[in-house]
Design a protein around this motif. Structure first.
Motif, mmCIF file in Angstrom:
data_model
loop_
_atom_site.group_PDB
_atom_site.id
_atom_site.type_symbol
_atom_site.label_atom_id
_atom_site.label_comp_id
_atom_site.label_asym_id
_atom_site.label_seq_id
_atom_site.Cartn_x
_atom_site.Cartn_y
_atom_site.Cartn_z
ATOM 1 N N ILE A 21 25.502 13.857 7.441
ATOM 2 C CA ILE A 21 24.430 13.107 8.097
ATOM 3 C C ILE A 21 23.597 14.062 8.946
ATOM 4 O O ILE A 21 24.097 14.679 9.900
ATOM 5 C CB ILE A 21 24.996 11.975 8.972
ATOM 6 N N VAL A 22 22.329 14.188 8.623
ATOM 7 C CA VAL A 22 21.416 15.082 9.338
ATOM 8 C C VAL A 22 20.717 14.346 10.482
ATOM 9 O O VAL A 22 20.514 14.885 11.565
ATOM 10 C CB VAL A 22 20.366 15.663 8.369
ATOM 11 N N LYS A 23 20.394 13.068 10.249
ATOM 12 C CA LYS A 23 19.619 12.315 11.244
ATOM 13 C C LYS A 23 19.813 10.835 10.995
ATOM 14 O O LYS A 23 19.926 10.398 9.846
ATOM 15 C CB LYS A 23 18.134 12.687 11.157
ATOM 16 N N GLU A 24 19.843 10.059 12.096
ATOM 17 C CA GLU A 24 19.915 8.599 11.990
ATOM 18 C C GLU A 24 18.846 7.987 12.895
ATOM 19 O O GLU A 24 18.806 8.287 14.087
ATOM 20 C CB GLU A 24 21.301 8.082 12.406
ATOM 21 N N VAL A 25 17.980 7.173 12.309
ATOM 22 C CA VAL A 25 16.941 6.471 13.080
ATOM 23 C C VAL A 25 17.322 5.000 13.134
ATOM 24 O O VAL A 25 17.400 4.323 12.112
ATOM 25 C CB VAL A 25 15.547 6.635 12.441
ATOM 26 N N ARG A 26 17.578 4.511 14.341
ATOM 27 C CA ARG A 26 18.016 3.131 14.512
ATOM 28 C C ARG A 26 17.464 2.583 15.830
ATOM 29 O O ARG A 26 17.623 3.259 16.853
ATOM 30 C CB ARG A 26 19.549 3.077 14.507
ATOM 31 N N PRO A 27 16.793 1.430 15.876
ATOM 32 C CA PRO A 27 16.487 0.574 14.709
ATOM 33 C C PRO A 27 15.287 1.102 13.939
ATOM 34 O O PRO A 27 14.395 1.738 14.512
ATOM 35 C CB PRO A 27 16.172 -0.780 15.349
ATOM 36 N N TYR A 28 15.267 0.815 12.654
ATOM 37 C CA TYR A 28 14.180 1.237 11.775
ATOM 38 C C TYR A 28 13.662 -0.009 11.069
ATOM 39 O O TYR A 28 14.384 -0.631 10.292
ATOM 40 C CB TYR A 28 14.677 2.267 10.761
ATOM 41 N N GLU A 29 12.416 -0.382 11.369
ATOM 42 C CA GLU A 29 11.861 -1.610 10.797
ATOM 43 C C GLU A 29 11.257 -1.328 9.434
ATOM 44 O O GLU A 29 10.465 -0.396 9.279
ATOM 45 C CB GLU A 29 10.799 -2.197 11.731
ATOM 46 N N HIS A 30 11.631 -2.126 8.445
ATOM 47 C CA HIS A 30 11.104 -1.949 7.106
ATOM 48 C C HIS A 30 11.086 -3.303 6.393
ATOM 49 O O HIS A 30 11.726 -4.261 6.828
ATOM 50 C CB HIS A 30 11.932 -0.934 6.318
ATOM 51 N N SER A 31 10.330 -3.372 5.297
ATOM 52 C CA SER A 31 10.159 -4.622 4.563
ATOM 53 C C SER A 31 11.345 -4.855 3.637
ATOM 54 O O SER A 31 11.754 -3.951 2.903
ATOM 55 C CB SER A 31 8.867 -4.584 3.751
ATOM 56 N N VAL A 32 11.892 -6.062 3.707
ATOM 57 C CA VAL A 32 13.061 -6.421 2.906
ATOM 58 C C VAL A 32 12.749 -7.692 2.116
ATOM 59 O O VAL A 32 12.236 -8.672 2.677
ATOM 60 C CB VAL A 32 14.304 -6.642 3.802
ATOM 61 N N GLY A 33 13.076 -7.687 0.819
ATOM 62 C CA GLY A 33 12.835 -8.858 -0.026
ATOM 63 C C GLY A 33 13.956 -9.876 0.096
ATOM 64 O O GLY A 33 15.135 -9.527 0.143
ATOM 65 N N HIS A 34 13.550 -11.164 0.166
ATOM 66 C CA HIS A 34 14.521 -12.258 0.267
ATOM 67 C C HIS A 34 14.241 -13.293 -0.815
ATOM 68 O O HIS A 34 13.093 -13.515 -1.202
ATOM 69 C CB HIS A 34 14.424 -12.956 1.637
ATOM 70 N N CYS A 35 15.304 -13.935 -1.274
ATOM 71 C CA CYS A 35 15.162 -15.023 -2.236
ATOM 72 C C CYS A 35 14.385 -16.161 -1.590
ATOM 73 O O CYS A 35 14.723 -16.622 -0.497
ATOM 74 C CB CYS A 35 16.545 -15.508 -2.680
ATOM 75 N N GLN A 36 13.362 -16.604 -2.282
ATOM 76 C CA GLN A 36 12.511 -17.661 -1.730
ATOM 77 C C GLN A 36 13.293 -18.948 -1.504
ATOM 78 O O GLN A 36 12.983 -19.712 -0.590
ATOM 79 C CB GLN A 36 11.350 -17.912 -2.695
ATOM 80 N N ARG A 37 14.337 -19.191 -2.297
ATOM 81 C CA ARG A 37 15.053 -20.460 -2.225
ATOM 82 C C ARG A 37 16.163 -20.467 -1.187
ATOM 83 O O ARG A 37 16.394 -21.474 -0.533
ATOM 84 C CB ARG A 37 15.648 -20.800 -3.599
ATOM 85 N N SER A 53 16.967 -17.464 0.907
ATOM 86 C CA SER A 53 16.758 -16.428 1.929
ATOM 87 C C SER A 53 17.770 -15.293 1.887
ATOM 88 O O SER A 53 17.827 -14.475 2.795
ATOM 89 C CB SER A 53 16.744 -17.047 3.339
ATOM 90 N N THR A 54 18.587 -15.215 0.828
ATOM 91 C CA THR A 54 19.498 -14.083 0.669
ATOM 92 C C THR A 54 18.701 -12.827 0.346
ATOM 93 O O THR A 54 17.699 -12.878 -0.370
ATOM 94 C CB THR A 54 20.494 -14.378 -0.472
ATOM 95 N N VAL A 55 19.134 -11.672 0.890
ATOM 96 C CA VAL A 55 18.467 -10.412 0.580
ATOM 97 C C VAL A 55 18.610 -10.127 -0.917
ATOM 98 O O VAL A 55 19.714 -10.165 -1.466
ATOM 99 C CB VAL A 55 19.068 -9.257 1.404
ATOM 100 N N VAL A 56 17.486 -9.898 -1.556
ATOM 101 C CA VAL A 56 17.454 -9.681 -3.002
ATOM 102 C C VAL A 56 17.999 -8.294 -3.333
ATOM 103 O O VAL A 56 17.807 -7.336 -2.582
ATOM 104 C CB VAL A 56 16.010 -9.844 -3.508
ATOM 105 N N GLU A 57 18.663 -8.200 -4.469
ATOM 106 C CA GLU A 57 19.205 -6.931 -4.940
ATOM 107 C C GLU A 57 18.528 -6.526 -6.242
ATOM 108 O O GLU A 57 18.634 -7.243 -7.240
ATOM 109 C CB GLU A 57 20.716 -7.060 -5.171
ATOM 110 N N PRO A 58 17.797 -5.404 -6.288
ATOM 111 C CA PRO A 58 17.294 -4.917 -7.580
ATOM 112 C C PRO A 58 18.476 -4.610 -8.489
ATOM 113 O O PRO A 58 19.473 -4.021 -8.055
ATOM 114 C CB PRO A 58 16.518 -3.648 -7.205
ATOM 115 N N ARG A 59 18.367 -4.992 -9.747
ATOM 116 C CA ARG A 59 19.528 -4.878 -10.643
ATOM 117 C C ARG A 59 19.048 -4.720 -12.084
ATOM 118 O O ARG A 59 18.154 -5.438 -12.528
ATOM 119 C CB ARG A 59 20.387 -6.137 -10.497
#
Length: 874
Positions: free
Chosen positions: A344-360, A362-368
């Motif tokens: 581990i070279v560096k950790e940035v926390r908290p880090y705000e980023h866009s996360v996809g959720h199931c519209q129905r 609200s579970t975090v979507v998983e690319p698969r």
């Protein structure tokens, strides 16, 4: 209470209106009468040469209930349909519901869970039967709520995206697309919901900013060391490469080499790909083809393997200490293991980023990476874009077209398969030796072959809605008469979800004929502060609550009064109260008119009308023209505002009041009764599309006719325009308003009577003395009259005896303050007009406005000085 009958043909008006309007006593009764009488039913054979108008309602989910967004959408559509029906169009407003695959299956699975069962305990066939039973018993609640709102839909054409007619349409278009090579099956990376256990299309994923962490990890060592940053450390278990930009000199020596992937014992290559942004982070990115859509494309370009490291529920399957951990459990575990190895070279926390959720859910979507069915959208999307570009379809407001093009011009192939049991099952069968066949709706699959287990995306069947509801694929009379539909009314938030898909399928299935002529977009309903309605904010308004408290008309009027094309609609409880008061105002005015013999019998007199009668008819006809223009351009807010102020300010507050004098005069009473009936007749017609219940009850009482639903829409008559009458009444209004202001400033109660002498000085208002006195509560001067105040207004001098009722010192102080302000305004305007630089540089319109302000200020100075001079001395 009744009045003498006022016949129009065989009909007779009546005055059995209660003293107060109670929506609950009227709405249900009227709606059932409308439906049973068939007023909303469309007949393609009726008036075949006449115009047709059709709208398909955006089918609400079978699991849904009426919310404010629905109420706005339906109120707009109903207003459009009701007006066209009154204009003589054969109207078809088609209702129905969407089977809502994921949402409905979730509802029934939750019910099963309460019984300690899963769908697998029942098996597919029994589970689907259970869903149909739920739909019959509990689904479709929203249809009853649509009735409460007053939707004038043709219930005989009610459709459901899973009924037989729609199933036949789905099978037909799937077959055509399949045979044309526009539907294919392939392994691609898709959005996957680990909760719903199904693929999702891009538009079923909602993105939201979330706090996470950005971890920089050192891959390789020594000269082969390279640092990558990721918000998903757990996916490094499936990395098959590191990518850098081809022109990045920092890494040129590493391209083509293999480096060690920590924790796994594997070595992975460094590849050069132009997708990488050398300015972001270290300029190097990890490549996980099986779990990231961009990485998937890099993997295809460089022939990299795809390693799936988690199962359908998001549980790690990669061998090693992380196997069996949930993806969110694995993330900190992987970081801890890397930290222990010094990676581990560096950790940035908290880090705000866009996360996809199931519209129905609200579970975090998983690319698969998954084997799925897709529609090849390129040719379909191009046709959908061209139809708007060449003007066959108009988007309103026009500025929304850019968002439409942004979507259709950059659309990815559409993943249409869902790993569900509730929905249209994919009509493809597989043979024992891997053969594939797609039979049409009237064809049987080969005996013994197995049907695909997936179902189609819900949007696949709803994309057929504009023509499947009219009988397609059969060439029905409905399809010939009502396709293409006239307008699609929907929120801009589903421009991409639904509108683009209907355009693609409509143009494809109907040989290039667009599914609708106009796409009319509206915004979202928000609270009075412009904030999005949310349960977490505590600002959600239930339209059914408003209907219970204020009535359907008040609910509709509140929404439409704020509906500007494409704009969001703010609402507030007090605005709904104001709309209820407006309905009550109409009720009281019509009740007064009926009690005083107002009617619509015979032709409207063209001669011998009073100035007041000519004025209100002139204003009425101008309002008809204005409202027509606004409604044609979907300017509902402007139309409602115009009708509100005409009805309340001009008809109720002025004409009804002034008519009282004329109704007491035998010489004018008959004509005034007819004019009053005419004004209310036309006003109620104009308002009917927006507030149908109260207008129906009042109009049928006024006219004695059967229903307003199919009454003729008012036509503006320019011959009734009377600028002279309007100018005179405007002068009268200014006179009354100024004297009322004086009375209020002096603390006189509105009903308090004051003796006054009126000196007309040749004013044309002299013929309206009785009306002026009535409106201002002015008694004629009696014995001993002595004026204590004098107001010159509109060429008329009003001398009032306010002894004991007026505070002279306070009035003098007020007038002096107003006079000082008027002199200041005049001085500022004179200085500007005397400034050579201003006169040379200012636009002509600005100079003209400054001259107008000077002229008004000088008039105010003269008036105020005269009023001050008329005040009694101390």
């Amino acid at each position: 209470m009744t009045t003498p009958s006022t016949e129009r043909g065989q009909a007779a008006a009546h005055v059995d209106l209660p003293t107060k309007y109670q929506p609950a006593d009227v709405e249900g009764r009227l709606y059932e009468r409308w439906v049973s009488a068939g007023y909303f039913a469309a007949d393609p054979a009726r008036n075949p040469g006449g115009p047709a108008y059709s709208i398909v309602i955006p089918p609400p989910n079978v699991t849904g209930s009426l919310h404010m967004g629905h109420a706005l959408d339906h109120s707009i559509q109903d207003a459009l349909v009701r007006r066209r029906r009154m204009q003589g169009y054969e109207t078809a407003w088609v209702p129905g519901m969407d089977h809502a695959g994921i949402a409905t299956q979730n509802v029934v699975e939750r019910e099963l869970a309460k019984e300690g069962k899963s769908r697998h305990d029942l098996g597919r066939e029994a589970f689907v039967e259970r869903v149909w039973a739920w739909k019959a018993e509990s689904g479709g609640r929203i249809l009853g709520q649509m009735r409460r709102l007053g939707d004038s839909v043709d219930w005989g054409r009610e459709a459901f995206t899973m009924d037989d007619g729609r199933a036949r349409a789905v099978r037909t278009i799937f077959k055509r697309l399949f045979d044309d090579g526009l539907i294919y099956r392939a392994e691609r990376i898709i959005n996957w919901c680990p909760r719903c256990l199904t693929a999702l299309s891009d538009i079923e994923v909602e993105h939201a900013d979330r706090e996470g962490e950005l971890v920089s990890i050192r891959y390789g060592s020594g000269e082969d060391e390279i640092v990558v940053a990721t918000t998903r450390a757990e996916t490094m278990l499936g990395d098959t490469a590191v990518a850098v930009h081809p022109d990045d000199t920092r890494y040129k020596h590493m391209v083509g080499r293999e480096i060690e992937l920590p924790l796994t014992g594997r070595r992975i290559p460094v590849v050069a790909d132009e997708h990488v942004d050398p300015e972001f982070g270290t300029g190097a990115v990890k490549v996980t083809p099986a779990h990231d859509p961009n990485d998937f494309e890099i993997g295809r370009r460089h022939d990299l393997p795809s390693l799936t490291i988690m199962d359908e529920r998001g549980v790690i399957t990669a061998h090693g200490p992380f196997q069996g951990l949930d993806r969110f459990e694995a993330r900190p575990a992987v970081v801890a293991a890397l930290r222990q190895q010094g990676r581990i070279v560096k950790e940035v926390r908290p880090y705000e980023h866009s996360v996809g959720h199931c519209q129905r859910c609200s579970t975090v979507v998983e690319p698969r990476v998954s084997l799925q069915w897709f529609v090849k959208v390129a040719p379909l999307a191009k046709a959908a874009g061209d139809a708007v570009r060449d003007g066959r379809v108009r988007i309103h407001p026009p500025e929304m077209a850019a968002r439409y093009f942004e979507w259709v011009d950059n659309m990815h192939d559409w993943c249409i398969s869902r790993q569900l049991w509730w929905g249209h099952r994919i009509p493809v069968w597989y043979g024992p030796d891997g053969q594939t066949v797609c039979p049409g709706p009237d064809e049987e699959p080969p005996a013994g072959w197995t049907q695909d287990t997936d179902v189609l995306d819900t949007w696949f069947s709803s994309a057929l809605w504009p023509f499947s509801t009219l009988g397609w694929p059969d060439d029905t009379p409905d399809l010939k008469r009502f396709y293409p539909t006239s307008v699609l009314v929907t929120g801009y938030d589903i421009l991409f979800f639904w509108v683009a898909r209907m355009m693609m399928f409509g143009l494809y299935a109907m040989d290039g004929v667009e599914p609708f002529k106009v796409i009319a977009l509206h915004g979202m309903v928000r609270d009075q502060h412009g904030k999005k309605m949310s349960k977490s904010f505590g600002n959600v308004v239930d339209p059914l609550d408003w209907i219970d408290r204020y009535g359907a008309d008040a609910t509709r009027f509140t929404l439409l009064r704020g509906a500007n094309p494409g704009g969001d609609v703010p609402v507030a409880d007090e605005w709904a109260q104001g709309s209820r008061n407006f309905c009550n105002k109409l009720w009281n005015a019509t009740r007064f008119a009926l009690m005083n013999g107002a009617h619509v019998r015979g032709e409207l007199p063209s001669e011998g009308l009073t100035t007041i009668d000519r004025w209100v008819l002139s204003r009425l006809n101008k309002v008809i023209a204005e409202v027509d223009a606004y409604l044609e351009s979907f300017e509902f807010a402007k139309a409602c505002e115009t009708l509100y102020h005409f009805a309340w300010d001009e008809v109720c507050d002025w004409y009804v009041e002034l008519s009282k004098v004329q109704l007491d005069d035998a010489a004018t009473a008959d004509a005034t009764r007819r004019v009053l009936g005419e004004v209310l007749d036309s006003l109620l017609r104009l308002l009917h599309p927006v507030i149908p219940f109260v207008t129906e009850e009042l109009w049928t009482s006024l006219t004695g006719e059967e229903t307003l639903v199919r009454a003729a829409w008012p036509q503006a008559d320019a011959a009734r325009h009377d600028d002279g009458a309007e100018a005179l009444v405007a002068s009268l209004q200014r006179l009354v308003t100024e004297v009322r202001r004086f009375r209020a400033d002096q603390g006189l109660k509105p009903g308090q009577r004051v003796a006054a002498a009126l000196e007309w000085g040749g004013s044309p208002l002299s013929g309206h003395e009785e009306g002026v006195r009535m409106l201002l509560r002015l008694d004629a001067p009696g014995e001993g009259f002595s004026a204590t105040a004098s107001l010159p207004v509109e060429g008329v001098t009003v001398r009032l005896d306010t002894a004991g009722a007026i505070d002279v010192a306070a009035e003098r102080k007020r007038l002096e303050k107003d006079l000082a302000n008027a002199r200041k305004e005049a001085d500022q305007s004179r200085r500007k007009l005397g400034n050579e630089s201003f006169m040379a540089k200012a636009p002509e319109a600005v100079v003209a406005k400054t001259r107008d302000r000077l002229s008004q200020a000088e008039a105010d100075i003269a008036r105020l000085e005269s009023q001050l001079a008329a005040l009694p001395t101390a």
